[in-house]
Motif scaffolding. Structure first.
Motif, PDB file in Angstrom:
ATOM      1  N   GLU A   1      36.597  41.548  33.605  1.00  0.00           N
ATOM      2  CA  GLU A   1      35.117  42.040  32.938  1.00  0.00           C
ATOM      3  C   GLU A   1      35.182  41.110  31.721  1.00  0.00           C
ATOM      4  O   GLU A   1      33.426  40.770  31.440  1.00  0.00           O
ATOM      5  CB  GLU A   1      35.067  43.321  32.730  1.00  0.00           C
ATOM      6  N   GLN A   2      36.082  40.247  31.080  1.00  0.00           N
ATOM      7  CA  GLN A   2      34.721  39.972  29.883  1.00  0.00           C
ATOM      8  C   GLN A   2      35.019  38.044  30.577  1.00  0.00           C
ATOM      9  O   GLN A   2      34.486  37.618  30.021  1.00  0.00           O
ATOM     10  CB  GLN A   2      36.934  39.499  28.603  1.00  0.00           C
TER      11      GLN A   2
ATOM     12  N   ALA B   1      39.787  44.507  32.845  1.00  0.00           N
ATOM     13  CA  ALA B   1      39.647  43.625  31.968  1.00  0.00           C
ATOM     14  C   ALA B   1      39.283  42.374  31.587  1.00  0.00           C
ATOM     15  O   ALA B   1      38.281  42.272  30.353  1.00  0.00           O
ATOM     16  CB  ALA B   1      40.788  44.341  30.355  1.00  0.00           C
ATOM     17  N   SER B   2      40.755  41.485  32.071  1.00  0.00           N
ATOM     18  CA  SER B   2      40.227  39.638  31.582  1.00  0.00           C
ATOM     19  C   SER B   2      39.296  39.810  32.790  1.00  0.00           C
ATOM     20  O   SER B   2      37.955  38.638  31.928  1.00  0.00           O
ATOM     21  CB  SER B   2      41.414  40.235  31.914  1.00  0.00           C
TER      22      SER B   2
ATOM     23  N   ARG C   1      36.847  41.104  40.461  1.00  0.00           N
ATOM     24  CA  ARG C   1      36.920  42.289  39.855  1.00  0.00           C
ATOM     25  C   ARG C   1      36.530  43.832  40.688  1.00  0.00           C
ATOM     26  O   ARG C   1      37.077  44.486  40.017  1.00  0.00           O
ATOM     27  CB  ARG C   1      35.484  42.149  39.166  1.00  0.00           C
TER      28      ARG C   1
ATOM     29  N   ALA D   1      45.334  47.110  35.399  1.00  0.00           N
ATOM     30  CA  ALA D   1      44.084  47.218  34.076  1.00  0.00           C
ATOM     31  C   ALA D   1      43.365  46.363  33.306  1.00  0.00           C
ATOM     32  O   ALA D   1      42.274  45.833  32.987  1.00  0.00           O
ATOM     33  CB  ALA D   1      44.186  48.955  33.601  1.00  0.00           C
ATOM     34  N   THR D   2      44.944  45.677  32.835  1.00  0.00           N
ATOM     35  CA  THR D   2      44.530  44.515  31.855  1.00  0.00           C
ATOM     36  C   THR D   2      44.061  43.484  32.781  1.00  0.00           C
ATOM     37  O   THR D   2      43.084  42.266  32.388  1.00  0.00           O
ATOM     38  CB  THR D   2      45.998  43.536  31.457  1.00  0.00           C
TER      39      THR D   2
END
Ligand SMILES: [Zn+2]
Length: 112
Positions: free
Chosen positions: A24-25, A21-22, A61, A17-18
């Motif tokens: 996606e950023q 998130a990274s 991703r 999940a981390t």
């Protein structure tokens, strides 16, 4: 003390999940970068064309999303008390393989 299978899945899920998130950023940042430029992104001075970087991040991703789904399925199976078995040959997946890859769906031989 060795973590249980369920604990490994949970830990791996946090890591995935981390990572997601990274990624996606990074995609958001890249989109901002692209929209701020003219459309000659094939001539990026840093060498790697932004479109290539985009494809690379998008691939990572998708892989992270897939891993999360596999981890959720593995967690649900573990909660039902199921012993992880290979989806191809039906053999139990060895503990050592599950330790390295808690969402493994195939045994070592079938994965090769
Ligand atoms: Zn197998």
């Amino acid at each position: 003390m060795e973590p249980t299978h369920a604990e490994r899945i949970a830990a791996e899920r946090v890591a995935a999940a981390t990572r997601l998130a990274s990624l996606e950023q990074q995609l958001v940042d890249l989109r901002a970068l692209r929209s701020g430029e003219s459309d000659d992104d094939e001539h990026d001075p840093d060498g790697v064309p932004l479109s290539e970087e985009w494809s690379r991040l998008e691939g990572l991703r998708e892989s992270a999303v897939r891993t999360l789904a596999e981890l959720d399925a593995a967690a649900a199976a573990a909660a039902r008390g199921e012993v992880p078995t290979c989806v191809r040959c039906g053999a139990p997946i060895p503990a050592g393989r599950l330790a390295a890859r808690p969402h493994a769906r195939t045994c070592v031989e079938c994965a090769a």
